[in-house]
Design an enzyme around this catalytic site. Structure first.
Site, PDB file in Angstrom:
ATOM      1  N   GLY A  91      -0.230  -0.283  -4.546  1.00  0.00           N
ATOM      2  CA  GLY A  91      -1.647   0.045  -4.687  1.00  0.00           C
ATOM      3  C   GLY A  91      -2.198   0.653  -3.411  1.00  0.00           C
TER       4      GLY A  91
ATOM      5  N   ARG B  43       0.857  -1.187   0.000  1.00  0.00           N
ATOM      6  CA  ARG B  43       0.000   0.000   0.000  1.00  0.00           C
ATOM      7  C   ARG B  43       0.898   1.245   0.000  1.00  0.00           C
ATOM      8  NH1 ARG B  43      -3.359   2.634   4.981  1.00  0.00           N
ATOM      9  NH2 ARG B  43      -4.605   4.054   3.720  1.00  0.00           N
ATOM     10  N   HIS B  44       0.400   2.335  -0.602  1.00  0.00           N
ATOM     11  CA  HIS B  44       1.159   3.595  -0.576  1.00  0.00           C
ATOM     12  C   HIS B  44       1.454   4.030   0.864  1.00  0.00           C
ATOM     13  CE1 HIS B  44      -2.401   5.618   0.819  1.00  0.00           C
ATOM     14  NE2 HIS B  44      -3.080   4.949  -0.093  1.00  0.00           N
ATOM     15  N   GLY B  45       2.401   4.957   1.018  1.00  0.00           N
ATOM     16  CA  GLY B  45       2.773   5.430   2.355  1.00  0.00           C
ATOM     17  C   GLY B  45       1.815   6.482   2.893  1.00  0.00           C
TER      18      GLY B  45
ATOM     19  N   ALA C 208       1.621   1.864   4.069  1.00  0.00           N
ATOM     20  CA  ALA C 208       2.739   1.003   3.619  1.00  0.00           C
ATOM     21  C   ALA C 208       2.539  -0.464   4.010  1.00  0.00           C
ATOM     22  CB  ALA C 208       4.085   1.507   4.137  1.00  0.00           C
TER      23      ALA C 208
END
Ligand SMILES: *[C@@H]1O[C@H](CO)[C@@H](O)[C@H](O)[C@H]1NC(C)=O
Ligand SMILES: *[C@@H]1O[C@H](CO)[C@@H](O)[C@H](O)[C@H]1NC(C)=O
Ligand SMILES: *[C@@H]1O[C@H](CO)[C@@H](O)[C@H](O)[C@H]1NC(C)=O
Ligand SMILES: *[C@@H]1O[C@H](CO)[C@@H](O)[C@H](O)[C@H]1NC(C)=O
Ligand SMILES: *[C@@H]1O[C@H](CO)[C@@H](O)[C@H](O)[C@H]1NC(C)=O
Ligand SMILES: *[C@@H]1O[C@H](CO)[C@@H](O)[C@H](O)[C@H]1NC(C)=O
Length: 459
Positions: A346, A78-80, A389
């Site tokens: 994602g 996952r994005h930060g 993340a």
């Protein structure tokens, strides 16, 4: 108290001393920080990282024999840490205005909000990746290269054996760039750049699945349990307690305002590492109710609530197993594994349906508006599963003579595939994993599952 005073008088001094010693994170976390759902810091699920953000313990991997070697890694990340979305920022503005103009009382935290806190969120921040979010991914990249040194290596990166795929959202693209920067900075690579592919069919499948969009995502009745809980006794009590703390009429603190306050505490902590005075609007019991409301929503919108939620990830599921199969057969037939590592960036919305499809975090009872008390021990807890993340790692091992094994890790901790628990340690035979998911591997067709159901009369 001491720290709070210092902060006011010598903010610059405190910031610089904290960067050096890193003590503030440890000593000044909000008590409620472990209930922040998908707005939580990654450090909250791996507390040892607070002391050392690059800490890695390779002995957690425990392959069944010394012969076993890593041959492929798929990482779905996952994005930060990101800024709030525009909708939440508008709610925060409204809440701030209520506290500024209508609240009263002598509490230190209230005076701090009224006289010192400034509304620094602007609508154009809309969900963008923060500086902390860049570091989340850089640090994760460095840790993974230490955890899997034979796979995430300079040689493999330069050789094009590490593949990057991302969602088109800016926060994901920037997270992908940050992950790559973590590696190129680690190895001081300046002479070369590394590509990434944008693929929304894969990383934002939820937008492409018509049936999911119609029946769940855009369907207000699909989340009726969430609405009932928001109007139920537990939530009403939380809202009243907030109103009491602010001495404003109960009607001022709607559910949206309570949520804005909760996320404000979460954002201030995740983005700036501060224990904000806004956190004082909640005690731990209140935070658990807020956490449940959000888990309830994820359960019905992305989790076990509806079968199409998990099925919407069929395309990613097959993509993952295709990569594993390819690596497995290349390795078996004596060829070089051409894709040693796949890094896929994602959203929480990408990971949750896939985790659900694989059977993780399934409780015996559904989460509903009326079973809050019975669900206190639930395993479906987005605070644990999906901080910024968050990552699902699938590691293929070659243990010699065709003995291939697959180890899943969630947020850098080994987990076991639900239903495959008799297996030796957490590293089952790849063949057994395929057998376990046989029905999905043979079916789970994205096009079929995502088609809108046609009633016989309409055909
Ligand atoms: C590393 O992990 C192993 C196995 O889980 C554990 O026994 C050991 O205490 C850990 N070491 C550190 C330094 O955390
Ligand atoms: C809240 O504050 C606004 C702005 O000062 C004011 O117009 C309104 O009358 C206040 N409401 C109450 C109930 O105090
Ligand atoms: C991504 O990074 C670029 C360059 O650092 C920056 O200009 C942009 O605002 C970032 N976008 C998001 C959504 O974070
Ligand atoms: C995205 O990934 C899917 C599944 O692997 C693949 O079929 C498709 O061609 C990819 N799309 C692009 C634009 O690369
Ligand atoms: C919306 O969700 C409800 C509850 O699951 C369901 O009965 C209804 O058919 C859905 N509506 C659409 C348009 O799919
Ligand atoms: C299979 O993978 C193992 C572990 O990385 C490696 O030692 C071996 O050389 C690989 N076999 C081939 C043919 O690439």
């Amino acid at each position: 108290m001491m720290l709070t005073c210092l902060w006011k008088v010598f903010p610059f001094f405190v910031i610089s001393c904290c960067l050096l010693t890193n003590v503030m994170l440890e000593d000044d976390s909000p008590v409620i920080a472990k209930y922040f759902n998908t707005k939580g810091r990654y450090e909250e699920v791996n507390l040892y990282l607070i002391k050392d953000i690059l800490a890695v313990n390779r002995s957690i991997l425990q392959p069944p024999s010394a012969q076993c070697q890593e041959s492929h890694l798929t990482a779905i990340i996952r994005h930060g840490t990101r800024y709030p979305t525009t909708k939440i920022i508008k709610d925060i503005q409204q809440l701030y205005s209520i506290v500024l103009h209508n609240a009263s009382g002598e509490d230190t935290w209230l005076r701090e909000i009224q006289t010192q806190w400034t509304m620094w969120y602007t609508e154009d921040m809309d969900g963008r990746l923060t500086w902390k979010g860049v570091n989340d991914l850089k640090h994760l990249a460095v840790r993974l290269s230490n955890l899997f040194p034979s796979l995430i290596s300079e040689e493999k990166l330069r050789g094009g054996l590490i593949n990057f795929i991302t969602s088109s959202k800016h926060r994901c693209i920037n997270s992908t760039l940050a992950f790559k920067a973590g590696l190129t900075e680690l190895w001081d690579i300046k002479d070369k750049e590394f590509d990434h592919a944008v693929n929304d069919s894969l990383m934002r499948f939820f937008d492409m699945c018509t049936r999911f969009v119609q029946e769940v995502d855009k369907n207000a009745s699909a989340v009726v349990e969430v609405d009932k809980f928001k109007q139920g006794p537990e939530m009403r009590r939380v809202q009243e307690k907030i109103a009491d703390r602010l001495r404003v009429p109960y009607s001022f603190i709607t559910h949206d305002m309570a949520e804005a306050a909760f996320y404000l505490c979460a954002y201030e902590f995740a983005i700036k590492a501060v224990n904000s005075p806004w956190c004082q609007l909640f005690d731990e019991d209140d935070a658990k109710v807020m956490e449940y409301a959000s888990d309830l929503r994820e359960f019905w919108k992305r989790g076990y609530g509806y079968d199409i939620n998990r099925k919407s990830s069929c395309i990613l599921f097959h993509d993952v197993f295709n990569r594993l199969n390819k690596a497995a057969s290349q390795n078996k037939s004596g060829q070089q594994v051409t894709e040693a590592v796949t890094v896929q960036v994602g959203h929480a919305d990408t990971l949750l349906p896939l985790l659900t499809l694989l059977g993780f975090f399934k409780d015996s009872e559904a989460l509903t508006s009326t079973n809050y008390a019975a669900q206190t021990q639930r395993s479906f807890r987005t605070s644990h599963m999906l901080p910024y993340a968050a990552n699902l790692l699938l590691v293929l091992y070659d243990c010699g003579e065709g003995d291939l094994r697959l180890q899943p890790l969630l947020n850098e901790k080994p987990v076991t595939f639900p239903g495959l628990t008799d297996q030796r340690a957490s590293m089952p035979l790849y063949q057994d994993v395929r057998e376990h998911y046989r029905e999905l591997l043979q079916g789970c067709d994205f096009e079929n599952e995502c088609q809108l159901f046609k009633h016989p009369a309409e055909v």
